[in-house]
Write an enzyme that holds these catalytic residues in place. Structure first.
Site, PDB file in Angstrom:
ATOM      1  N   SER A   1      -3.671  53.370  15.485  1.00 35.62           N
ATOM      2  CA  SER A   1      -2.464  54.287  16.014  1.00 35.62           C
ATOM      3  C   SER A   1      -2.482  55.597  15.473  1.00 35.62           C
ATOM      4  O   SER A   1      -1.701  56.416  16.011  1.00 35.62           O
ATOM      5  CB  SER A   1      -1.466  53.527  15.623  1.00 35.62           C
ATOM      6  OG  SER A   1      -1.017  52.503  16.998  1.00 35.62           O
TER       7      SER A   1
ATOM      8  N   LYS B   1       6.526  59.705  11.586  1.00 40.08           N
ATOM      9  CA  LYS B   1       6.730  58.940  12.739  1.00 40.08           C
ATOM     10  C   LYS B   1       7.968  58.463  12.395  1.00 40.08           C
ATOM     11  O   LYS B   1       8.485  57.948  11.276  1.00 40.08           O
ATOM     12  CB  LYS B   1       5.503  57.985  12.568  1.00 40.08           C
ATOM     13  CG  LYS B   1       5.398  57.129  13.905  1.00 40.08           C
ATOM     14  CD  LYS B   1       4.030  56.324  13.590  1.00 40.08           C
ATOM     15  CE  LYS B   1       3.956  55.073  14.866  1.00 40.08           C
ATOM     16  NZ  LYS B   1       2.734  54.489  14.516  1.00 40.08           N
TER      17      LYS B   1
ATOM     18  N   SER C   1       0.034  54.285  18.763  1.00 39.41           N
ATOM     19  CA  SER C   1       1.333  54.436  18.742  1.00 39.41           C
ATOM     20  C   SER C   1       1.980  55.684  18.221  1.00 39.41           C
ATOM     21  O   SER C   1       3.199  56.050  18.640  1.00 39.41           O
ATOM     22  CB  SER C   1       2.148  53.230  18.297  1.00 39.41           C
ATOM     23  OG  SER C   1       1.586  53.375  16.629  1.00 39.41           O
TER      24      SER C   1
HETATM   25  N1  GLN Z   1      -2.961  50.009  19.982  1.00 41.13           N
HETATM   26  C1  GLN Z   1      -2.817  48.891  18.881  1.00 41.13           C
HETATM   27  C2  GLN Z   1      -1.892  48.065  18.903  1.00 41.13           C
HETATM   28  O1  GLN Z   1      -1.095  48.151  19.918  1.00 41.13           O
HETATM   29  C3  GLN Z   1      -2.677  49.805  17.514  1.00 41.13           C
HETATM   30  C4  GLN Z   1      -1.355  49.993  17.024  1.00 41.13           C
HETATM   31  C5  GLN Z   1      -1.295  50.455  15.511  1.00 41.13           C
HETATM   32  O2  GLN Z   1      -2.256  50.932  15.360  1.00 41.13           O
HETATM   33  N2  GLN Z   1      -0.083  50.466  15.321  1.00 41.13           N
HETATM   34  O3  GLN Z   1      -1.707  46.940  18.098  1.00 41.13           O
END
Ligand code: GLN
Length: 487
Positions: A161, A59, A137
């Protein structure tokens, strides 16, 4: 794997990237292809190495010295780190070949990988003409694995994410216990939640990578010490199931507004586990219903502090000096960050302000502790971090639960939405709600894995969650559940 097989496979990964990337927008930067093939050639011969011949993607929030680390943000566009993340170093030392960096939501804030400097990532399981969300994400990590562009990828999981995109893209996504894998070189979003996660097509690959990365790192102050790791081993060993038959919990509070497909897959998974001779019981974790608001108070608060470093002075984007917005700091951040990141910084600073700190931040920390204690009350294995704290009065005294090894539930409320559905949903609230199944494991620091469960032509992510430190048991049950697709 023989050298020839490894090279052929690596070549097919590179061919898939070349063919599909223009449409699906998965990789955001790539290493020189000849170097990749040369490395695979050498590494495949070194069969003592655990990742001999394997290819991985990272990532875009893992620091690497070879490619930029942009976190999907203009604030770090073209930024090249002077050092390498511990995880990336360990993978390469074990014979893994790094192929490139993949798309993500800006600074890991999002659930659909549609908020990125590079534009949205598309789910490779569906036609790019009516694109569907790859999840976020770590959408690029899940999509790269699903589209056969690498053997495995690393992502980061702060509130789901890794698991949400893995569920949407039909792959395995594992978030280990907090503190097991080093975060050194993973750009911080919310440091008390951030966990390095692994995405792959099967549990075996995921476990090989986990075993390699699961070690103390003196560069990360939150990396668990060797002493604590030994304590975990002892406490886990005491509750080992020598007959490999587990007690599996269904969390009452997960019975929310689920799509039909998700509900069917959940039932199918439970029936399968039961048919394999495991015991299934119902448990309750009352406070999980407060998980989402708790997470969305705490994570922006941590983010507000972490992201203060992007000031245009030391690194990253700097606004022009002729800006009409005054001094450097404000225009740099206004232009460098997208709407969602700015929204969270404002929200975080609001929660941390003296007027609201007691009511918001401190209360949320209390709920977080409560969630952790309630999980402790349902698991057979004790939590080495909270030993000595009283957990027995946490659940209603009238309710007697049988303690469980792991809990099984859906990873998301629905399968992957279309990009149009995401765009039409009301502001960001709908995407925040989608984290309802994944956030509890982050609040309590627990290991959780999503396994794709086939349902007709589609797959649905089903999640297994275990006690803190009981990662190997979660992986063992995951291997059992994975067999559901061979029926
Ligand atoms: N969707 C969650 C957020 O927007 C989790 C994001 C993540 O795990 N990095 O914070």
């Amino acid at each position: 794997m023989s050298g020839v097989t490894a090279i052929k496979r690596a070549e097919s990964y590179l061919a898939n990237i070349a063919a599909k990337n223009p449409e699906f927008n998965i990789f955001v930067s790539q290493r020189n292809q000849n170097n990749v093939i040369d490395e695979v050639k050498t590494s495949a011969l070194d069969t003592d190495k655990k990742l001999a011949g394997q290819v991985f993607a990272l990532k875009d929030n893992f620091c690497t010295t070879e490619l930029p680390t942009s976190c999907g943000s203009k604030a770090l566009e073209n930024y090249v780190s002077p050092f390498e993340a511990t995880t990336s170093k360990l993978l390469r030392e074990a014979g893994g070949t790094f192929v490139g960096k993949v798309n993500m939501d800006e600074f890991a804030m999002g659930s659909n990988n549609m908020i990125s400097l590079y534009g949205p990532c598309k789910n490779p399981l569906f036609s790019p003409d009516t694109p569907r969300s790859a999840g976020g994400s770590s959408g690029g990590s899940a999509a790269a694995v699903a589209a056969n562009m690498c053997d495995f990828a690393l992502g980061s999981d702060t509130g789901g994410s890794v698991r949400l995109p893995a569920a949407y893209c039909g792959v395995v996504g594992f978030k280990p216990s907090y503190g097991l894998i080093s975060r050194y070189g993973l750009v911080a979003y919310a440091q008390s939640f951030d966990t390095v996660g692994i995405l792959s097509r099967d549990v075996a690959t995921c476990e090989t990578v986990f075993d390699l990365l699961n070690q103390h790192d003196s560069n990360d102050s939150t990396s668990l010490s060797d002493q604590l790791r030994d304590q975990i081993c002892l406490s886990v060993a005491e509750k080992r199931r020598d007959d490999h038959k587990f007690t599996i919990g269904i969390v009452e509070e997960n019975n929310l507004d689920l799509s039909d497909e998700v509900r069917q897959a959940w039932i199918k998974a439970v029936e399968f586990l039961h048919a394999q001779g495991h015991k299934v019981v119902t448990v309750s974790i009352p406070s999980v219903k407060h998980s989402l608001p708790t997470y969305f108070i705490l994570s922006p608060s941590e983010a507000a502090s972490n992201l203060a470093r992007y000031d245009g002075v030391r690194f990253g984007y700097r606004a022009g000096t002729d800006s009409d917005q005054g001094v450097l700091y404000a225009p740099t951040r206004n232009e460098g960050f997208g709407d969602e990141v700015r929204r969270r910084i404002i929200l975080g600073n609001f929660n941390l302000g003296s007027d609201f700190f007691g009511n918001h931040y401190r209360q949320a920390q209390k709920v977080r502790r409560r969630v952790q204690h309630e999980y402790n009350a349902i698991f057979r294995t004790p939590n080495v971090l909270t030993q000595g704290e009283d957990v027995n009065n946490i659940l209603d005294e009238n309710v007697e639960f049988e303690r469980v090894d792991v809990v099984v539930g859906p990873t998301s409320r629905t399968t992957a939405p279309t990009h149009d559905e995401v765009n039409n949903a009301e502001a960001s609230v709908e995407s925040y709600v989608n984290d309802v199944m994944t956030v509890p494991a982050n609040l309590a620091g627990l290991p959780a894995i999503t396994i794709p469960v086939g349902l007709g032509a589609s797959t649905v992510g089903i999640q297994l969650t275990g006690q803190f430190g009981d990662d190997k048991k979660v992986l063992e049950v995951a291997r059992i559940l994975e067999r559901i697709n061979q029926q």
